[in-house]
Design a protein around this motif. Structure first.
Motif, PDB file in Angstrom:
ATOM      1  N   TRP A  25      65.522  65.754  53.293  1.00 44.93           N
ATOM      2  CA  TRP A  25      66.721  64.914  53.107  1.00 44.93           C
ATOM      3  C   TRP A  25      67.455  64.725  54.436  1.00 44.93           C
ATOM      4  CZ3 TRP A  25      72.008  66.460  53.403  1.00 44.93           C
ATOM      5  CH2 TRP A  25      72.902  65.455  53.060  1.00 44.93           C
ATOM      6  N   LEU A  26      67.582  65.814  55.210  1.00 43.40           N
ATOM      7  CA  LEU A  26      68.266  65.716  56.504  1.00 43.40           C
ATOM      8  C   LEU A  26      67.531  64.768  57.448  1.00 43.40           C
ATOM      9  CD1 LEU A  26      69.349  69.431  57.097  1.00 43.40           C
ATOM     10  CD2 LEU A  26      70.850  67.454  56.851  1.00 43.40           C
ATOM     11  N   VAL A  31      67.231  59.458  60.013  1.00 39.08           N
ATOM     12  CA  VAL A  31      66.504  58.204  60.255  1.00 39.08           C
ATOM     13  C   VAL A  31      67.340  57.011  59.778  1.00 39.08           C
ATOM     14  CG1 VAL A  31      64.478  56.850  59.566  1.00 39.08           C
ATOM     15  CG2 VAL A  31      64.200  59.253  60.204  1.00 39.08           C
ATOM     16  N   ALA A  32      67.927  57.138  58.563  1.00 37.93           N
ATOM     17  CA  ALA A  32      68.716  56.025  58.018  1.00 37.93           C
ATOM     18  C   ALA A  32      69.988  55.790  58.833  1.00 37.93           C
ATOM     19  CB  ALA A  32      69.068  56.316  56.558  1.00 37.93           C
ATOM     20  N   SER A  33      70.549  56.863  59.406  1.00 41.99           N
ATOM     21  CA  SER A  33      71.802  56.732  60.159  1.00 41.99           C
ATOM     22  C   SER A  33      71.573  56.229  61.584  1.00 41.99           C
ATOM     23  CB  SER A  33      72.528  58.078  60.233  1.00 41.99           C
ATOM     24  OG  SER A  33      72.769  58.570  58.953  1.00 41.99           O
ATOM     25  N   LEU A  34      70.552  56.787  62.222  1.00 41.78           N
ATOM     26  CA  LEU A  34      70.326  56.473  63.640  1.00 41.78           C
ATOM     27  C   LEU A  34      69.310  55.347  63.841  1.00 41.78           C
ATOM     28  CD1 LEU A  34      70.149  60.169  64.952  1.00 41.78           C
ATOM     29  CD2 LEU A  34      72.124  58.638  64.933  1.00 41.78           C
ATOM     30  N   LEU A  38      68.621  52.886  67.034  1.00 37.67           N
ATOM     31  CA  LEU A  38      67.632  53.431  67.973  1.00 37.67           C
ATOM     32  C   LEU A  38      66.190  53.005  67.691  1.00 37.67           C
ATOM     33  CD1 LEU A  38      68.948  57.139  68.206  1.00 37.67           C
ATOM     34  CD2 LEU A  38      69.420  55.232  69.755  1.00 37.67           C
ATOM     35  N   LEU A  39      65.883  52.672  66.428  1.00 36.72           N
ATOM     36  CA  LEU A  39      64.475  52.453  66.105  1.00 36.72           C
ATOM     37  C   LEU A  39      64.123  51.015  65.737  1.00 36.72           C
ATOM     38  CD1 LEU A  39      63.821  55.691  63.973  1.00 36.72           C
ATOM     39  CD2 LEU A  39      63.173  55.275  66.341  1.00 36.72           C
ATOM     40  N   TRP A  40      64.977  50.339  64.961  1.00 34.12           N
ATOM     41  CA  TRP A  40      64.574  48.995  64.504  1.00 34.12           C
ATOM     42  C   TRP A  40      65.645  47.930  64.758  1.00 34.12           C
ATOM     43  CZ3 TRP A  40      64.508  53.157  60.882  1.00 34.12           C
ATOM     44  CH2 TRP A  40      65.608  53.254  60.062  1.00 34.12           C
ATOM     45  N   VAL A  49      65.496  49.952  53.176  1.00 36.55           N
ATOM     46  CA  VAL A  49      64.357  50.796  52.781  1.00 36.55           C
ATOM     47  C   VAL A  49      64.615  52.250  53.191  1.00 36.55           C
ATOM     48  CG1 VAL A  49      61.913  51.290  53.231  1.00 36.55           C
ATOM     49  CG2 VAL A  49      62.651  48.931  52.840  1.00 36.55           C
ATOM     50  N   ALA A  50      65.118  52.441  54.404  1.00 34.95           N
ATOM     51  CA  ALA A  50      65.396  53.806  54.893  1.00 34.95           C
ATOM     52  C   ALA A  50      66.449  54.489  54.015  1.00 34.95           C
ATOM     53  CB  ALA A  50      65.866  53.761  56.346  1.00 34.95           C
TER      54      ALA A  50
END
Lengths: 136, 68
Positions: A25-26, A31-34, A38-40, A49-50
Motif C-alpha cells: 500500500w505504501l 507511486v500515485a502521489s509522486l 516524476l514518472l508520467w 489507474v495508479a
C-alpha cells in the motif's frame, strides 16, 4: 508436553500478510502521489489507474488488518482496542484543533492531512507500546 | 481475581509456552493471567479448566471484597 500450536503459526502468517499488504500500500501510495510529477508527466488517465491500484491494495490492507485483529488472543485484542480508542480519539479531537490553528493563522506552515496521519500513527504506536508493556 | 494457574502448571511440569500452545493464546497472555494482571473471558476460563481437567472454581477465586 509438546503441543504444536496451529494458532501461533496462523498468527505469524497473519502478521506477515499484514506487513506485506502495508508495504504494498505504501509503495502504491508513493507511486500515485509522486508519479504524476516524476514518472508520467501529469497524464490524467495513468494517475487514475495508479490511484485505483492504490485503493484496491488499500482495501487488501484493510482486510488483512481485520483478519490480523480477529486472529489475536483476547489480551492482545484488548490492547489493540485501547490503542485504537486513543488513536481515534486524538485524531478526532486533534484534527479539527490543528485545522483551527491554521485558520487562525497561528501555524507557520499549512495544516495537511499528512500531519493528522502522522499524529495518529505515533499515537497508535505509543498506546500499543504502553499497553503491551503493562502486560509484559 | 486470584488463580492457581502457576501451581497447576508446575504440577504438570508445563512451561508458560506449553500452556499457551494448549490454550491457543500467547505466552504473554498466560503470564498476565497467572500474575493477576489480566482476567480471562469466560470461554477462555472454560478452556483453561478443560486443559487442567478441573472446574473453573478450582482454578479461579474471586478477590475478597474491599472493606466498606
Amino acid at each position: 508436553m509438546t503441543i504444536r500450536s496451529g494458532w501461533a503459526a496462523a498468527q505469524a502468517r497473519n502478521t506477515v500478510y499484514l506487513a506485506l499488504w502495508t508495504g504494498a500500500w505504501l509503495v502504491t501510495l508513493a507511486v500515485a502521489s509522486l508519479g504524476p510529477a516524476l514518472l508520467w508527466d501529469g497524464h490524467g488517465a495513468i494517475t487514475l489507474v495508479a490511484l485505483g491500484v492504490n485503493l484496491a491494495v488499500g482495501a487488501g490492507m484493510v482486510l488483512a488488518n481485520k483478519r490480523h485483529l480477529l486472529g489475536l488472543d483476547e489480551l492482545h485484542r484488548a490492547v489493540q482496542l485501547e490503542a485504537m480508542a486513543w488513536t481515534l480519539g486524538i485524531g478526532l479531537v486533534g484534527g479539527p484543533a490543528w485545522q483551527a490553528l491554521e485558520t487562525a493563522k497561528l501555524l507557520p506552515f499549512d495544516a495537511e492531512i499528512g500531519h493528522l496521519m502522522m499524529g495518529m500513527a505515533l499515537t497508535y504506536l505509543v498506546a500499543l507500546a504502553v499497553g503491551l508493556r503493562r502486560f509484559a | 481475581m486470584k488463580n492457581r494457574l502457576k501451581v497447576l502448571r508446575a504440577e504438570r511440569d508445563w512451561s508458560q509456552a506449553d500452556l499457551a500452545a494448549a490454550l491457543e493464546v500467547s505466552r504473554q497472555t498466560v503470564n498476565a493471567i497467572e500474575t493477576g494482571r489480566f482476567d480471562p473471558s469466560l470461554p477462555l476460563a472454560f478452556r483453561i479448566a478443560r486443559v487442567f481437567g478441573c472446574t473453573i472454581e478450582a482454578i479461579f477465586q474471586e478477590d475478597p471484597a474491599p472493606p466498606s
